[in-house]
Design a protein around this motif. Structure first.
Motif, PDB file in Angstrom:
ATOM      1  N   GLU A  89     -12.084  12.021  15.453  1.00  0.00           N
ATOM      2  CA  GLU A  89     -13.292  11.476  14.819  1.00  0.00           C
ATOM      3  C   GLU A  89     -13.077  11.330  13.313  1.00  0.00           C
ATOM      4  OE1 GLU A  89     -16.401   9.676  15.552  1.00  0.00           O
ATOM      5  OE2 GLU A  89     -15.451  10.620  17.287  1.00  0.00           O
ATOM      6  N   ARG A  90     -12.525  12.394  12.704  1.00  0.00           N
ATOM      7  CA  ARG A  90     -12.299  12.372  11.252  1.00  0.00           C
ATOM      8  C   ARG A  90     -11.236  11.336  10.868  1.00  0.00           C
ATOM      9  NH1 ARG A  90     -13.225  18.034   8.362  1.00  0.00           N
ATOM     10  NH2 ARG A  90     -15.059  18.696   9.490  1.00  0.00           N
ATOM     11  N   GLY A  91     -10.210  11.220  11.729  1.00  0.00           N
ATOM     12  CA  GLY A  91      -9.171  10.216  11.495  1.00  0.00           C
ATOM     13  C   GLY A  91      -9.773   8.817  11.498  1.00  0.00           C
ATOM     14  N   LYS A  92     -10.725   8.599  12.421  1.00  0.00           N
ATOM     15  CA  LYS A  92     -11.392   7.299  12.533  1.00  0.00           C
ATOM     16  C   LYS A  92     -12.146   6.974  11.248  1.00  0.00           C
ATOM     17  CE  LYS A  92     -12.847   6.110  17.196  1.00  0.00           C
ATOM     18  NZ  LYS A  92     -13.968   6.357  18.094  1.00  0.00           N
ATOM     19  N   VAL A  93     -12.827   7.992  10.716  1.00  0.00           N
ATOM     20  CA  VAL A  93     -13.589   7.785   9.469  1.00  0.00           C
ATOM     21  C   VAL A  93     -12.631   7.404   8.337  1.00  0.00           C
ATOM     22  CG1 VAL A  93     -15.069   8.910   7.736  1.00  0.00           C
ATOM     23  CG2 VAL A  93     -15.479   9.281  10.172  1.00  0.00           C
ATOM     24  N   CYS A  94     -11.467   8.074   8.286  1.00  0.00           N
ATOM     25  CA  CYS A  94     -10.478   7.745   7.239  1.00  0.00           C
ATOM     26  C   CYS A  94     -10.050   6.283   7.373  1.00  0.00           C
ATOM     27  CB  CYS A  94      -9.244   8.637   7.366  1.00  0.00           C
ATOM     28  SG  CYS A  94      -9.575  10.321   6.897  1.00  0.00           S
ATOM     29  N   THR A  95      -9.805   5.822   8.627  1.00  0.00           N
ATOM     30  CA  THR A  95      -9.403   4.419   8.839  1.00  0.00           C
ATOM     31  C   THR A  95     -10.509   3.488   8.362  1.00  0.00           C
ATOM     32  OG1 THR A  95      -8.311   5.219  10.815  1.00  0.00           O
ATOM     33  CG2 THR A  95      -8.457   2.851  10.581  1.00  0.00           C
ATOM     34  N   GLU A  96     -11.761   3.855   8.666  1.00  0.00           N
ATOM     35  CA  GLU A  96     -12.900   3.033   8.239  1.00  0.00           C
ATOM     36  C   GLU A  96     -12.921   2.909   6.720  1.00  0.00           C
ATOM     37  OE1 GLU A  96     -17.137   3.970   9.391  1.00  0.00           O
ATOM     38  OE2 GLU A  96     -16.138   3.871  11.351  1.00  0.00           O
ATOM     39  N   VAL A  97     -12.629   4.045   6.048  1.00  0.00           N
ATOM     40  CA  VAL A  97     -12.613   4.036   4.575  1.00  0.00           C
ATOM     41  C   VAL A  97     -11.503   3.099   4.085  1.00  0.00           C
ATOM     42  CG1 VAL A  97     -12.267   5.435   2.491  1.00  0.00           C
ATOM     43  CG2 VAL A  97     -13.553   6.368   4.415  1.00  0.00           C
ATOM     44  N   PHE A  98     -10.308   3.220   4.684  1.00  0.00           N
ATOM     45  CA  PHE A  98      -9.185   2.352   4.268  1.00  0.00           C
ATOM     46  C   PHE A  98      -9.556   0.879   4.442  1.00  0.00           C
ATOM     47  CE2 PHE A  98      -6.244   6.021   5.364  1.00  0.00           C
ATOM     48  CZ  PHE A  98      -5.967   6.309   4.044  1.00  0.00           C
ATOM     49  N   ASP A  99     -10.218   0.573   5.599  1.00  0.00           N
ATOM     50  CA  ASP A  99     -10.562  -0.827   5.887  1.00  0.00           C
ATOM     51  C   ASP A  99     -11.548  -1.399   4.882  1.00  0.00           C
ATOM     52  OD1 ASP A  99      -8.911  -0.879   8.022  1.00  0.00           O
ATOM     53  OD2 ASP A  99     -10.465  -0.688   9.560  1.00  0.00           O
ATOM     54  N   SER A 100     -12.334  -0.521   4.265  1.00  0.00           N
ATOM     55  CA  SER A 100     -13.342  -1.049   3.336  1.00  0.00           C
ATOM     56  C   SER A 100     -12.847  -1.015   1.887  1.00  0.00           C
ATOM     57  CB  SER A 100     -14.640  -0.251   3.480  1.00  0.00           C
ATOM     58  OG  SER A 100     -14.391   1.059   3.048  1.00  0.00           O
ATOM     59  N   LEU A 101     -11.556  -0.703   1.696  1.00  0.00           N
ATOM     60  CA  LEU A 101     -11.007  -0.684   0.331  1.00  0.00           C
ATOM     61  C   LEU A 101     -10.058  -1.866   0.138  1.00  0.00           C
ATOM     62  CD1 LEU A 101     -10.168   3.116   0.022  1.00  0.00           C
ATOM     63  CD2 LEU A 101     -11.960   1.889  -1.201  1.00  0.00           C
ATOM     64  N   PRO A 102      -9.967  -2.394  -1.106  1.00  0.00           N
ATOM     65  CA  PRO A 102      -9.045  -3.514  -1.311  1.00  0.00           C
ATOM     66  C   PRO A 102      -7.603  -3.084  -1.093  1.00  0.00           C
ATOM     67  CG  PRO A 102     -10.389  -3.089  -3.273  1.00  0.00           C
ATOM     68  CD  PRO A 102     -10.664  -2.001  -2.320  1.00  0.00           C
ATOM     69  N   ARG A 103      -6.843  -3.873  -0.312  1.00  0.00           N
ATOM     70  CA  ARG A 103      -5.430  -3.580  -0.059  1.00  0.00           C
ATOM     71  C   ARG A 103      -4.643  -4.875  -0.131  1.00  0.00           C
ATOM     72  NH1 ARG A 103      -6.089  -2.841   5.486  1.00  0.00           N
ATOM     73  NH2 ARG A 103      -8.100  -3.681   4.992  1.00  0.00           N
ATOM     74  N   THR A 104      -3.365  -4.752  -0.515  1.00  0.00           N
ATOM     75  CA  THR A 104      -2.513  -5.951  -0.503  1.00  0.00           C
ATOM     76  C   THR A 104      -2.062  -6.194   0.935  1.00  0.00           C
ATOM     77  OG1 THR A 104      -0.615  -4.578  -1.002  1.00  0.00           O
ATOM     78  CG2 THR A 104      -1.638  -5.694  -2.866  1.00  0.00           C
ATOM     79  N   GLY A 105      -1.634  -7.448   1.233  1.00  0.00           N
ATOM     80  CA  GLY A 105      -1.270  -7.805   2.599  1.00  0.00           C
ATOM     81  C   GLY A 105       0.105  -7.297   2.992  1.00  0.00           C
ATOM     82  N   GLY A 106       0.547  -7.683   4.203  1.00  0.00           N
ATOM     83  CA  GLY A 106       1.879  -7.291   4.685  1.00  0.00           C
ATOM     84  C   GLY A 106       2.965  -8.088   3.968  1.00  0.00           C
ATOM     85  N   ALA A 107       4.196  -7.987   4.509  1.00  0.00           N
ATOM     86  CA  ALA A 107       5.351  -8.604   3.836  1.00  0.00           C
ATOM     87  C   ALA A 107       5.158 -10.106   3.627  1.00  0.00           C
ATOM     88  CB  ALA A 107       6.600  -8.333   4.657  1.00  0.00           C
ATOM     89  N   LEU A 108       4.691 -10.819   4.676  1.00  0.00           N
ATOM     90  CA  LEU A 108       4.560 -12.281   4.564  1.00  0.00           C
ATOM     91  C   LEU A 108       3.546 -12.661   3.483  1.00  0.00           C
ATOM     92  CD1 LEU A 108       4.927 -15.234   5.882  1.00  0.00           C
ATOM     93  CD2 LEU A 108       2.716 -14.734   6.883  1.00  0.00           C
ATOM     94  N   LEU A 109       2.380 -12.017   3.543  1.00  0.00           N
ATOM     95  CA  LEU A 109       1.337 -12.342   2.562  1.00  0.00           C
ATOM     96  C   LEU A 109       1.800 -11.975   1.162  1.00  0.00           C
ATOM     97  CD1 LEU A 109      -1.850 -11.285   4.497  1.00  0.00           C
ATOM     98  CD2 LEU A 109      -1.216 -13.570   3.780  1.00  0.00           C
ATOM     99  N   HIS A 110       2.531 -10.869   1.067  1.00  0.00           N
ATOM    100  CA  HIS A 110       3.028 -10.412  -0.234  1.00  0.00           C
ATOM    101  C   HIS A 110       3.940 -11.480  -0.855  1.00  0.00           C
ATOM    102  CE1 HIS A 110       4.507  -6.719  -2.642  1.00  0.00           C
ATOM    103  NE2 HIS A 110       4.147  -7.709  -3.387  1.00  0.00           N
ATOM    104  N   VAL A 111       4.842 -12.045  -0.008  1.00  0.00           N
ATOM    105  CA  VAL A 111       5.791 -13.053  -0.499  1.00  0.00           C
ATOM    106  C   VAL A 111       5.037 -14.316  -0.932  1.00  0.00           C
ATOM    107  CG1 VAL A 111       7.628 -14.632   0.253  1.00  0.00           C
ATOM    108  CG2 VAL A 111       7.747 -12.212   0.848  1.00  0.00           C
ATOM    109  N   ILE A 112       4.018 -14.707  -0.155  1.00  0.00           N
ATOM    110  CA  ILE A 112       3.353 -15.990  -0.442  1.00  0.00           C
ATOM    111  C   ILE A 112       2.285 -15.883  -1.529  1.00  0.00           C
ATOM    112  CG2 ILE A 112       2.039 -17.907   0.556  1.00  0.00           C
ATOM    113  CD1 ILE A 112       3.415 -17.279   3.199  1.00  0.00           C
ATOM    114  N   VAL A 113       1.389 -14.905  -1.401  1.00  0.00           N
ATOM    115  CA  VAL A 113       0.286 -14.869  -2.378  1.00  0.00           C
ATOM    116  C   VAL A 113       0.499 -13.827  -3.477  1.00  0.00           C
ATOM    117  CG1 VAL A 113      -1.471 -15.783  -0.819  1.00  0.00           C
ATOM    118  CG2 VAL A 113      -1.131 -13.331  -0.938  1.00  0.00           C
ATOM    119  N   GLY A 114       1.564 -13.015  -3.348  1.00  0.00           N
ATOM    120  CA  GLY A 114       1.825 -12.008  -4.372  1.00  0.00           C
ATOM    121  C   GLY A 114       1.048 -10.733  -4.116  1.00  0.00           C
TER     122      GLY A 114
END
Ligand code: COA
Length: 355
Positions: A89-114
């Motif tokens: 349950e607590r792990g799920k809440v942590c994932t929810e928090v991560f999902d609602s925070l700004p993050r950079t994309g994966g390798a492909l998005l990183h290469v294209i949009v920086g």
């Protein structure tokens, strides 16, 4: 008083009239800047707390697993289950928090949009982005359909070959651009939690390559022999994509209603019924498209033995059509099998509840 003097005083008066609103704008802007830095500080704090917590819960879950395996069989199973549930349950809440925070994309998005954030922070933003993606696909399908109709029926055989090749090239170029855009949008969707299967993204990568090959395929006997078949295939594909749009946007609308329950009330059972009705209409057309892909692969394979075939594009396109056929067929079958299993499970759960 000259005309220019009166113009200047009118402008001065209008600036004065805007004074109050200008002051308000400055005040709100300053407040906005302060709140923005506050939000950024909170995001940093949440991110470091969630990181620490997630790491700890992962460690504790592993410890619990190890401890449970060492305990005798008659030890308190209830207590272990309770701890396991709590950690999950607590792990799920942590994932929810991560999902609602700004993050950079994966390798492909990183290469294209920086190194910029591609996170959509709220559920509503994610739904809107997905809706926009579906609309984008719809409008592009209509444009491709019109181009395919023009290229197939309106360009007469009397039209010069260069002109025909020019309009074909416009269509192939549009397809290259469209599929590149789809790959990018789908990567952003996947980054924001879409359950899109990896094959559909790979499928669009392969489509970029295939459209690129068709674009650079020089005017030749082999191109002319394949051209009409490709145009008919494009017409068919556009038709299938329109039905697919109807199905996907219907699913999205209903899932959104299920998720928010604000627009309207739709039961899970109702959704499943609608989904199967939509799928049973769409699937025959999809399988028809896959057979068409297999036929294209076979035709191009045969064409590669033509005495006038000097272009490497012929076997390359044949191979890509064959991979597309294999991947699409197996993935769609997998989707149907998984959906059948989850419907069966949902029905069994429902019947159990009724009993
Ligand atoms: N392209 C992009 N996204 C897709 C997709 C596709 N082909 N198929 C599924 N998705 C997305 C769904 O929108 C959903 O997104 P979400 O998590 O953001 O809500 C997610 O992937 C999971 O979808 P799933 O439940 O597995 O399937 P579905 O019911 O949405 O669609 C099919 C099932 C079979 C209708 C769909 O996968 C499809 O149309 N496939 C055929 C594509 C194809 O072969 N095109 C070429 C035609 S010749």
């Amino acid at each position: 008083m000259t005309d220019s003097d009166s113009d200047l005083s009118t402008i001065t008066d209008e600036i004065k009239e805007l004074d109050k609103e200008y002051g308000e704008l400055k005040k709100y802007y300053q407040e906005y800047q302060e709140k923005l830095s506050e939000v950024q500080a909170m995001q940093k704090k949440c991110s470091s707390l969630a990181n620490h917590q997630a790491r700890k819960y992962k460690q504790l879950t592993e410890n619990l697993k190890r401890t449970s395996s060492q305990l005798p069989n008659d030890s308190d199973d209830n207590e272990q289950q309770k701890l396991k549930k709590e950690l999950k349950e607590r792990g799920k809440v942590c994932t929810e928090v991560f999902d609602s925070l700004p993050r950079t994309g994966g390798a492909l998005l990183h290469v294209i949009v920086g190194k910029v954030s591609v996170s959509l922070l709220s559920k509503a933003e994610r739904w809107d982005y997905k809706e926009d993606y579906e609309h984008f696909k719809f409008y592009m399908t209509i444009i491709c359909l019109l181009l395919a109709i023009f290229n197939t029926f309106l360009l007469q055989s009397s039209t010069s070959e260069i002109l025909i090749r020019f309009f074909d090239a416009i269509m192939h170029f549009l397809l290259v651009w469209w599929y590149c855009t789809l790959v990018l949008r789908e990567s952003i969707l996947a980054h924001n939690g879409s359950r899109i299967r990896g094959w559909w993204v790979i499928h669009h990568y392969l489509s970029v390559v295939l459209s690129g090959i068709l674009l650079i395929w020089p005017e030749s006997i082999t191109y002319q022999l394949f051209r009409n078949k490709f145009m008919v295939f494009s017409l068919y594909l556009c038709g299938v994509q329109l039905i697919q749009y109807y199905y996907q946007s219907g699913c999205l609308y209903r899932l959104r209603a299920l998720g928010e329950k604000a627009d309207m009330y739709i039961t899970v059972e109702g959704f499943q019924k609608w989904m199967w009705r939509g799928l049973s209409f769409l699937l025959p057309f999809l399988f028809g498209g896959y057979i068409f892909q297999l036929y294209n692969a076979y035709f191009l394979f045969q064409l590669s033995f033509h005495p006038d075939c000097n272009e490497w594009m012929v076997p390359a396109a044949s191979l890509i059509f064959f991979i597309l056929f294999l991947g699409n067929m197996s993935t769609t079958l997998r989707v149907v099998i998984d959906k059948l299993a989850s419907t069966k499970k949902a029905l069994a759960k429902q019947n159990k509840k009724k009993d």
